[in-house]
Design an enzyme around this catalytic site. Structure first.
Site, PDB file in Angstrom:
ATOM      1  N   GLU A   1      -0.679  -1.071 -12.236  1.00  0.00           N
ATOM      2  CA  GLU A   1      -1.865  -1.906 -12.427  1.00  0.00           C
ATOM      3  C   GLU A   1      -3.085  -1.017 -12.702  1.00  0.00           C
ATOM      4  O   GLU A   1      -3.303  -0.039 -12.005  1.00  0.00           O
ATOM      5  CB  GLU A   1      -2.095  -2.761 -11.170  1.00  0.00           C
ATOM      6  CG  GLU A   1      -3.229  -3.736 -11.300  1.00  0.00           C
ATOM      7  CD  GLU A   1      -3.152  -4.505 -12.615  1.00  0.00           C
ATOM      8  OE1 GLU A   1      -2.166  -5.208 -12.849  1.00  0.00           O
ATOM      9  OE2 GLU A   1      -4.095  -4.360 -13.426  1.00  0.00           O
TER      10      GLU A   1
ATOM     11  N   CYS B   1      -7.952   4.736  -4.306  1.00  0.00           N
ATOM     12  CA  CYS B   1      -6.902   5.337  -5.144  1.00  0.00           C
ATOM     13  C   CYS B   1      -7.190   6.706  -5.754  1.00  0.00           C
ATOM     14  O   CYS B   1      -6.273   7.528  -5.828  1.00  0.00           O
ATOM     15  CB  CYS B   1      -6.511   4.361  -6.231  1.00  0.00           C
ATOM     16  SG  CYS B   1      -5.701   2.917  -5.530  1.00  0.00           S
TER      17      CYS B   1
ATOM     18  N   LYS C   1       0.338   6.210 -14.689  1.00  0.00           N
ATOM     19  CA  LYS C   1      -0.632   5.643 -13.745  1.00  0.00           C
ATOM     20  C   LYS C   1      -1.373   6.752 -12.996  1.00  0.00           C
ATOM     21  O   LYS C   1      -2.598   6.757 -12.912  1.00  0.00           O
ATOM     22  CB  LYS C   1       0.095   4.697 -12.772  1.00  0.00           C
ATOM     23  CG  LYS C   1      -0.776   4.155 -11.659  1.00  0.00           C
ATOM     24  CD  LYS C   1      -1.929   3.299 -12.167  1.00  0.00           C
ATOM     25  CE  LYS C   1      -2.981   3.137 -11.102  1.00  0.00           C
ATOM     26  NZ  LYS C   1      -4.118   2.345 -11.511  1.00  0.00           N
TER      27      LYS C   1
ATOM     28  N   ASN D   1       0.832  -1.209   0.000  1.00  0.00           N
ATOM     29  CA  ASN D   1       0.000   0.000   0.000  1.00  0.00           C
ATOM     30  C   ASN D   1       0.870   1.264   0.000  1.00  0.00           C
ATOM     31  O   ASN D   1       1.948   1.287   0.569  1.00  0.00           O
ATOM     32  CB  ASN D   1      -0.971  -0.003   1.181  1.00  0.00           C
ATOM     33  CG  ASN D   1      -0.382  -0.614   2.439  1.00  0.00           C
ATOM     34  OD1 ASN D   1       0.461  -1.508   2.377  1.00  0.00           O
ATOM     35  ND2 ASN D   1      -0.793  -0.112   3.580  1.00  0.00           N
TER      36      ASN D   1
HETATM   37  N1  LIG Z   1      -6.959  -1.386  -4.974  1.00  0.00           N
HETATM   38  C1  LIG Z   1      -6.914  -1.201  -6.272  1.00  0.00           C
HETATM   39  O1  LIG Z   1      -7.893  -1.383  -6.975  1.00  0.00           O
HETATM   40  C2  LIG Z   1      -5.661  -0.746  -6.943  1.00  0.00           C
HETATM   41  C3  LIG Z   1      -4.541  -0.393  -6.203  1.00  0.00           C
HETATM   42  N2  LIG Z   1      -3.382  -0.006  -6.842  1.00  0.00           N
HETATM   43  C4  LIG Z   1      -2.172   0.295  -6.075  1.00  0.00           C
HETATM   44  O2  LIG Z   1      -1.614  -0.941  -5.633  1.00  0.00           O
HETATM   45  C5  LIG Z   1      -0.994  -0.784  -4.356  1.00  0.00           C
HETATM   46  C6  LIG Z   1      -1.571  -1.793  -3.380  1.00  0.00           C
HETATM   47  O3  LIG Z   1      -2.937  -1.509  -3.237  1.00  0.00           O
HETATM   48  P1  LIG Z   1      -3.918  -2.535  -2.510  1.00  0.00           P
HETATM   49  O4  LIG Z   1      -3.602  -3.914  -2.955  1.00  0.00           O
HETATM   50  O5  LIG Z   1      -5.282  -2.013  -2.688  1.00  0.00           O
HETATM   51  O6  LIG Z   1      -3.441  -2.370  -0.976  1.00  0.00           O
HETATM   52  P2  LIG Z   1      -3.793  -3.312   0.249  1.00  0.00           P
HETATM   53  O7  LIG Z   1      -3.700  -2.457   1.451  1.00  0.00           O
HETATM   54  O8  LIG Z   1      -5.037  -4.091  -0.019  1.00  0.00           O
HETATM   55  O9  LIG Z   1      -2.592  -4.376   0.261  1.00  0.00           O
HETATM   56  C7  LIG Z   1      -1.276  -4.054   0.539  1.00  0.00           C
HETATM   57  C8  LIG Z   1      -0.669  -5.172   1.386  1.00  0.00           C
HETATM   58  O10 LIG Z   1       0.731  -4.935   1.530  1.00  0.00           O
HETATM   59  C9  LIG Z   1       1.127  -5.423   2.808  1.00  0.00           C
HETATM   60  N3  LIG Z   1       2.417  -4.849   3.177  1.00  0.00           N
HETATM   61  C10 LIG Z   1       2.721  -3.560   3.457  1.00  0.00           C
HETATM   62  N4  LIG Z   1       4.029  -3.430   3.725  1.00  0.00           N
HETATM   63  C11 LIG Z   1       4.581  -4.656   3.609  1.00  0.00           C
HETATM   64  C12 LIG Z   1       5.902  -5.155   3.740  1.00  0.00           C
HETATM   65  N5  LIG Z   1       6.935  -4.353   4.041  1.00  0.00           N
HETATM   66  N6  LIG Z   1       6.115  -6.469   3.556  1.00  0.00           N
HETATM   67  C13 LIG Z   1       5.093  -7.286   3.246  1.00  0.00           C
HETATM   68  N7  LIG Z   1       3.816  -6.870   3.097  1.00  0.00           N
HETATM   69  C14 LIG Z   1       3.570  -5.564   3.271  1.00  0.00           C
HETATM   70  C15 LIG Z   1      -0.007  -5.015   3.707  1.00  0.00           C
HETATM   71  O11 LIG Z   1      -0.017  -5.788   4.897  1.00  0.00           O
HETATM   72  C16 LIG Z   1      -1.229  -5.267   2.801  1.00  0.00           C
HETATM   73  O12 LIG Z   1      -1.798  -6.544   3.021  1.00  0.00           O
HETATM   74  C17 LIG Z   1      -1.198   0.679  -3.960  1.00  0.00           C
HETATM   75  O13 LIG Z   1      -0.060   1.407  -4.363  1.00  0.00           O
HETATM   76  C18 LIG Z   1      -2.388   1.092  -4.807  1.00  0.00           C
HETATM   77  O14 LIG Z   1      -2.356   2.466  -5.104  1.00  0.00           O
HETATM   78  C19 LIG Z   1      -3.301   0.013  -8.200  1.00  0.00           C
HETATM   79  C20 LIG Z   1      -4.375  -0.342  -8.973  1.00  0.00           C
HETATM   80  C21 LIG Z   1      -5.633  -0.762  -8.412  1.00  0.00           C
HETATM   81  O1  LIG Z   2      -5.655   2.654  -9.230  1.00  0.00           O
HETATM   82  C1  LIG Z   2      -6.694   2.148  -8.868  1.00  0.00           C
HETATM   83  O2  LIG Z   2      -6.966   1.843  -7.704  1.00  0.00           O
HETATM   84  C2  LIG Z   2      -7.808   1.887  -9.812  1.00  0.00           C
HETATM   85  O3  LIG Z   2      -8.751   2.972  -9.628  1.00  0.00           O
HETATM   86  C3  LIG Z   2      -9.938   2.860 -10.378  1.00  0.00           C
HETATM   87  O4  LIG Z   2     -10.596   1.638 -10.056  1.00  0.00           O
HETATM   88  P1  LIG Z   2     -11.542   1.482  -8.764  1.00  0.00           P
HETATM   89  O5  LIG Z   2     -11.300   2.627  -7.832  1.00  0.00           O
HETATM   90  O6  LIG Z   2     -11.352   0.109  -8.270  1.00  0.00           O
HETATM   91  O7  LIG Z   2     -13.030   1.562  -9.346  1.00  0.00           O
HETATM   92  P2  LIG Z   2     -13.735   2.511 -10.423  1.00  0.00           P
HETATM   93  O8  LIG Z   2     -14.615   1.691 -11.253  1.00  0.00           O
HETATM   94  O9  LIG Z   2     -12.774   3.373 -11.127  1.00  0.00           O
HETATM   95  O10 LIG Z   2     -14.655   3.423  -9.501  1.00  0.00           O
HETATM   96  C4  LIG Z   2     -14.122   4.427  -8.655  1.00  0.00           C
HETATM   97  C5  LIG Z   2     -15.246   5.250  -8.069  1.00  0.00           C
HETATM   98  O11 LIG Z   2     -15.823   6.087  -9.065  1.00  0.00           O
HETATM   99  C6  LIG Z   2     -17.223   5.899  -9.100  1.00  0.00           C
HETATM  100  N1  LIG Z   2     -17.696   6.098 -10.482  1.00  0.00           N
HETATM  101  C7  LIG Z   2     -17.089   5.453 -11.500  1.00  0.00           C
HETATM  102  C8  LIG Z   2     -17.525   5.653 -12.789  1.00  0.00           C
HETATM  103  C9  LIG Z   2     -18.597   6.531 -13.052  1.00  0.00           C
HETATM  104  O12 LIG Z   2     -19.034   6.764 -14.207  1.00  0.00           O
HETATM  105  N2  LIG Z   2     -19.169   7.153 -11.996  1.00  0.00           N
HETATM  106  C10 LIG Z   2     -18.742   6.963 -10.710  1.00  0.00           C
HETATM  107  O13 LIG Z   2     -19.306   7.562  -9.781  1.00  0.00           O
HETATM  108  C11 LIG Z   2     -17.426   4.475  -8.597  1.00  0.00           C
HETATM  109  O14 LIG Z   2     -18.721   4.280  -8.119  1.00  0.00           O
HETATM  110  C12 LIG Z   2     -16.387   4.404  -7.515  1.00  0.00           C
HETATM  111  O15 LIG Z   2     -16.856   4.965  -6.314  1.00  0.00           O
HETATM  112  C13 LIG Z   2      -9.584   2.815 -11.873  1.00  0.00           C
HETATM  113  O16 LIG Z   2     -10.780   2.618 -12.626  1.00  0.00           O
HETATM  114  C14 LIG Z   2      -8.610   1.686 -12.157  1.00  0.00           C
HETATM  115  O17 LIG Z   2      -8.214   1.717 -13.529  1.00  0.00           O
HETATM  116  C15 LIG Z   2      -7.385   1.843 -11.266  1.00  0.00           C
HETATM  117  O18 LIG Z   2      -6.488   0.762 -11.460  1.00  0.00           O
END
Ligand SMILES: NC(=O)C1=CN([C@@H]2O[C@H](COP(=O)(O)OP(=O)(O)OC[C@H]3O[C@@H](n4cnc5c(N)ncnc54)[C@H](O)[C@@H]3O)[C@@H](O)[C@H]2O)C=CC1
Ligand SMILES: O=C(O)[C@H]1O[C@H](OP(=O)(O)OP(=O)(O)OC[C@H]2O[C@@H](n3ccc(=O)[nH]c3=O)[C@H](O)[C@@H]2O)[C@H](O)[C@@H](O)[C@@H]1O
Length: 461
Positions: free
Chosen positions: A164, A275, A219, A94
């Site tokens: 991602e 995010c 990103k 994270n």
């Molecule tokens: N959630 C999403 O939809 C998306 C997230 N991202 C990015 O991906 C990254 C991760 O996001 P999430 O998976 O949502 O976070 P998350 O909080 O669900 O998972 C991160 C995990 O990393 C672990 N962690 C932290 N420090 C550590 C260490 N030193 N060694 C081992 N484990 C460790 C934590 O315990 C946690 O389980 C962030 O930078 C976020 O911005 C990118 C695209 C989509």
């Molecule tokens: O970096 C990330 O974490 C990710 O963030 C978003 O994905 P996510 O936050 O999982 O979901 P979205 O579908 O983007 O929705 C984000 C928020 O916007 C809202 N939203 C989305 C679309 C829309 O038309 N209107 C709207 O209110 C959704 O309800 C939600 O609360 C991006 O869509 C991903 O491409 C990216 O990888």
């Protein structure tokens, strides 16, 4: 010829690390993948025999974990062993908004990233490819490289940026069929090694390679553009409510212009998720740190508009309920930040609830996938009132019917499909009259509800 990758380690078993590596494991059975995390409870949940207990809910994820787990996909707390054995290490930890010191409330907190780099450097005894999977500020790779090269055992590290783009709720389909895969790097052999992995299921013309900084910045830029579209249409929803225009009709009309496009134009109670806000705040911080004040202020508006939308939704509930919600029961349908996920980070529901609770409302919540503990933790985290008060004012129940029983109003906060198919006549029968519905997702059928004599309000109408 690129180096053939036999073993991968992914640090971070969260919403990105878990699903992403599960899909790589499914598509590349010849690669052994170990996902490690410091959070032992999370790893135990990933290893739980009962797939309903996986820590991340995503449609299609359980099937993939069932197929690959203990074949070529492993979940472990033994971080050192997994690093030691891997040819390629993904960092997927994270990167939350910093809540202390310089850049508090704006900059990304990179302490977890740095810890990973130091641990990799300490453990590695042979050359490694280190992949940034987390979302990071542009130029983080330079810091990573410095830590790895200066604290390591003299082995070579090649850093790649591979952000991602999956969205929660559709993670598996986004991973299996991505619009593109982005890989930034400086070393051709390392880039080719990662390209070859994705090429097992993604066509090569969709695998884009760039320099490190373009990849890192793309990103943040992608998330900023996506969130900007939501804030743009939400700003117009406010104008629709004043003028008799309908925001869905406006979205459709503008979205048919191929230069604008129809996706991501759904007005809502405001965007949530872990995010969008964090990444835009980070972008604003980076722009300011380079002295680009106008750029920073431009993107800051996306956040301000989102805050305004949540506030406006809550204000409308109060005003419509005769200017007071004190002692009134409001049923919340949905708590997750979008449908098909159990994730509640930055969900609009949290802020709308907090505002209504400060006006002494009583709230009953139903969400098909979010646990009561999560809901209370989200409210407690805001520190607006004591956790005893949160528990006294907010009840979490198991069905929507129970939530709506005796309620003065219903607020729809998440667009779960099941809400559309309820017996709305039955719900109305058990509510206080007039029975109000505030639809923050424009999900329900106005005509059906008005025929049943509901007072129905939707964003942007
Ligand atoms: N959630 C999403 O939809 C998306 C997230 N991202 C990015 O991906 C990254 C991760 O996001 P999430 O998976 O949502 O976070 P998350 O909080 O669900 O998972 C991160 C995990 O990393 C672990 N962690 C932290 N420090 C550590 C260490 N030193 N060694 C081992 N484990 C460790 C934590 O315990 C946690 O389980 C962030 O930078 C976020 O911005 C990118 C695209 C989509
Ligand atoms: O970096 C990330 O974490 C990710 O963030 C978003 O994905 P996510 O936050 O999982 O979901 P979205 O579908 O983007 O929705 C984000 C928020 O916007 C809202 N939203 C989305 C679309 C829309 O038309 N209107 C709207 O209110 C959704 O309800 C939600 O609360 C991006 O869509 C991903 O491409 C990216 O990888």
């Amino acid at each position: 010829m690129s180096k053939t990758i036999k073993k991968i380690c992914c640090i971070g078993a969260g919403y990105v690390g878990g699903p992403t590596m599960s899909v790589v494991a499914k598509q590349c059975p010849h690669i052994e993948i170990t996902i490690v995390d410091v959070n032992a409870a999370r790893i135990a949940a990933w290893n739980d025999e009962n797939l309903d207990n996986l820590p991340v809910y995503e449609p299609g994820l359980q099937e993939i974990v069932a197929e690959a787990r203990n074949r070529n996909l492993f979940f472990s707390t033994d971080i050192e062993k997994a690093i030691d054995e891997a040819d390629m290490i993904f960092i997927s930890v994270n990167t939350p908004t910093k809540n202390y010191g310089k850049g508090k409330g704006m900059a990304a907190d990179l302490k977890y990233i740095e810890l990973c780099a130091r641990q990799i450097a300490a453990v590695a005894k042979n050359d490694k490819i280190v992949v940034e999977k987390s979302t990071l500020p542009v130029r983080t790779a330079a810091a990573l490289k410095s830590i790895l090269d200066n604290t390591g055992n003299g082995v070579n590290f090649h850093i790649l940026s591979n952000p991602e783009f999956l969205a929660e709720g559709t993670a598996i389909q986004d991973l299996i069929n991505p619009d593109r895969v982005l890989i930034g790097g400086e070393n051709d052999e390392a880039i080719a090694a990662l390209v070859d992995i994705y090429a097992h299921w993604v066509s090569r013309d969709k695998i884009l390679t760039t320099n490190l900084w373009s990849s890192e910045l793309s990103k943040l830029t992608a998330n900023a553009f996506l969130a900007q579209r939501v804030s743009s249409i939400n700003s117009i929803s406010a104008l629709c409510e004043k003028t008799g225009a309908n925001v869905d009709e406006v979205s459709k009309a503008i979205g048919m212009d191929s230069r604008i496009g129809s996706k991501f134009l759904k007005a809502s109670v405001g965007f949530g998720g872990s995010c969008f806000q964090k990444d835009i705040l980070n972008l604003v911080y980076i722009a300011r740190s380079y002295g680009l004040t106008e750029v920073a202020e431009y993107w800051d508006q996306v956040i301000l508009m989102n805050d305004y939308q949540k506030q406006r939704f809550a204000d409308n509930i109060i005003q419509t309920l005769y200017n007071t919600v004190s002692g009134k029961k409001i049923a919340f349908l949905g708590w997750a930040f979008k449908k098909d996920t159990n994730d509640t980070r930055e969900s609009a529901a949290i802020y709308v609830a907090d505002y209504l609770l400060s006006e002494q409302a009583e709230i009953t919540v139903y969400d098909p996938k979010v646990s009561p503990e999560r809901i209370y933790a989200d409210l407690d985290y805001l520190n607006t009132r004591s956790s005893e008060e949160n528990r006294a004012l907010v009840k979490v129940v198991n069905t929507a019917y129970e939530a709506c029983n005796d309620a003065h109003a219903i607020a729809v906060l998440t667009e779960w499909d099941e809400f559309k198919h309820y017996d709305w006549a039955k719900i109305k029968e058990h509510m206080k009259k007039p029975a109000f519905v505030f639809d923050g997702r424009k999900l329900l059928n106005r005509k059906e509800l008005e025929d049943l004599d509901f007072k129905y309000y939707a964003i942007g109408e």
